[in-house]
Design a protein around this motif. Sequence first.
Motif, PDB file in Angstrom:
ATOM      1  N   PHE A   1      -3.694  -3.263  -1.196  1.00  0.00           N
ATOM      2  CA  PHE A   1      -4.601  -2.149  -0.958  1.00  0.00           C
ATOM      3  C   PHE A   1      -4.748  -1.452  -2.046  1.00  0.00           C
ATOM      4  CE2 PHE A   1      -3.936  -2.865   3.287  1.00  0.00           C
ATOM      5  CZ  PHE A   1      -4.936  -2.438   3.971  1.00  0.00           C
TER       6      PHE A   1
ATOM      7  N   ARG B   1       0.763  -1.192  -0.101  1.00  0.00           N
ATOM      8  CA  ARG B   1       0.046   0.090  -0.202  1.00  0.00           C
ATOM      9  C   ARG B   1       0.685   1.291  -0.002  1.00  0.00           C
ATOM     10  NH1 ARG B   1      -2.443  -0.623   6.291  1.00  0.00           N
ATOM     11  NH2 ARG B   1      -0.650  -0.149   7.373  1.00  0.00           N
TER      12      ARG B   1
ATOM     13  N   ILE C   1       3.965   2.749  -3.905  1.00  0.00           N
ATOM     14  CA  ILE C   1       3.602   1.660  -3.074  1.00  0.00           C
ATOM     15  C   ILE C   1       4.954   1.138  -2.570  1.00  0.00           C
ATOM     16  CG2 ILE C   1       2.594  -0.494  -3.319  1.00  0.00           C
ATOM     17  CD1 ILE C   1       1.218   0.297  -5.825  1.00  0.00           C
TER      18      ILE C   1
END
Length: 357
Positions: free
Chosen positions: A310, A185, A195
Amino acid sequence: MDDKLRNKLQDIAERHEELGEMLCAPEVVGNKVRFLAASREHADLRPVAEAFARFRQAEQGLVEARELLADPDMRELAADDVKQLDAQVQALEAELQRLLLPRDPNDSKNVVLEIRAGTGGEEAALFAADLWRMYGRYAERMGWQVELMSTSEAGAGFREVAGLIRGKDVYANLKFESGAHRVQRVPATESQGRIHTSAATVAIMPEAEEIDFQIDPADIKLDVMRASGAGGQHVNTTDSKVRLTHVPTGVAVECQQEKSQIKNREIAMVLLRSRLLDLEIQKYEAERAAQRKSQVGSGDRSEKVRTYNFPQDRVTDHRINFTRHNLPAFMDGDVGDVLTALRAYDEAERLRDRDRD
């Protein structure tokens, strides 16, 4: 159903009834050890005994429905009953086969949950805190109680956190959660929108009571020291922090959660017993994994078991190739479908092992 299986089920049903009578006997009620042992065995046998009672009822109904096939006036109705009851008998026999699989003796136990931040620095600590909250919310859904045992904070997250979860069949539901959990995430502190991949390890250990795991007091080294971090006036003023080391194995635990040294020692003993029992379980699982090519758990806690992605709104359990979406709900404790899939996979593997044997 063959006679061998039927006789085994009949013995279980009779033993379940016998235990029910024992639990009402004054000499058993007055003996804590006997009463607890009988209660546990009675509860363990109940699902099999009740399923066998339903099986016999459906089987008797099937016999009666087949007899009615000879009656021209009842034949059509009886044929429908035969079809339904035959399917019910087969389903109940399959359920009984599953229920007769050797039960993990720890399944009914409470668990000690330990989560540690892994690679990823502050983001890993935040993920550890997210996992702690996730299991806490799932515990709420299940009606379990969570007791915080020890923490080591790192910013807004946890370097390490441990807690005791009490309730019905906690270990049976959570035991496959042990291992490395990976998150992908964009951290809140990331200004470029990149990320990051971080990790945390989860350990699910059955709570070991003194009756389960005896420790020679001579094998324990006790160290006391000043507590540190947040916690009030007792911090850095009293020797409340406790470290227990099991000398033969080198396993060490620390606790500074409470103001009282005595209370911290009690908590540390629960942690120590549970870690030592967990070591025995890991040895068994490693031996079991060596005998089969496919397994849910191998006893290797460094094994990557799950990824929380995510950006793609998905969580994937790598052991059973199970993927689902709606990650926010999952992190809020809606994890039941994955836990059920893990248990079903393990049961199917054990049934195949038994058939091969």
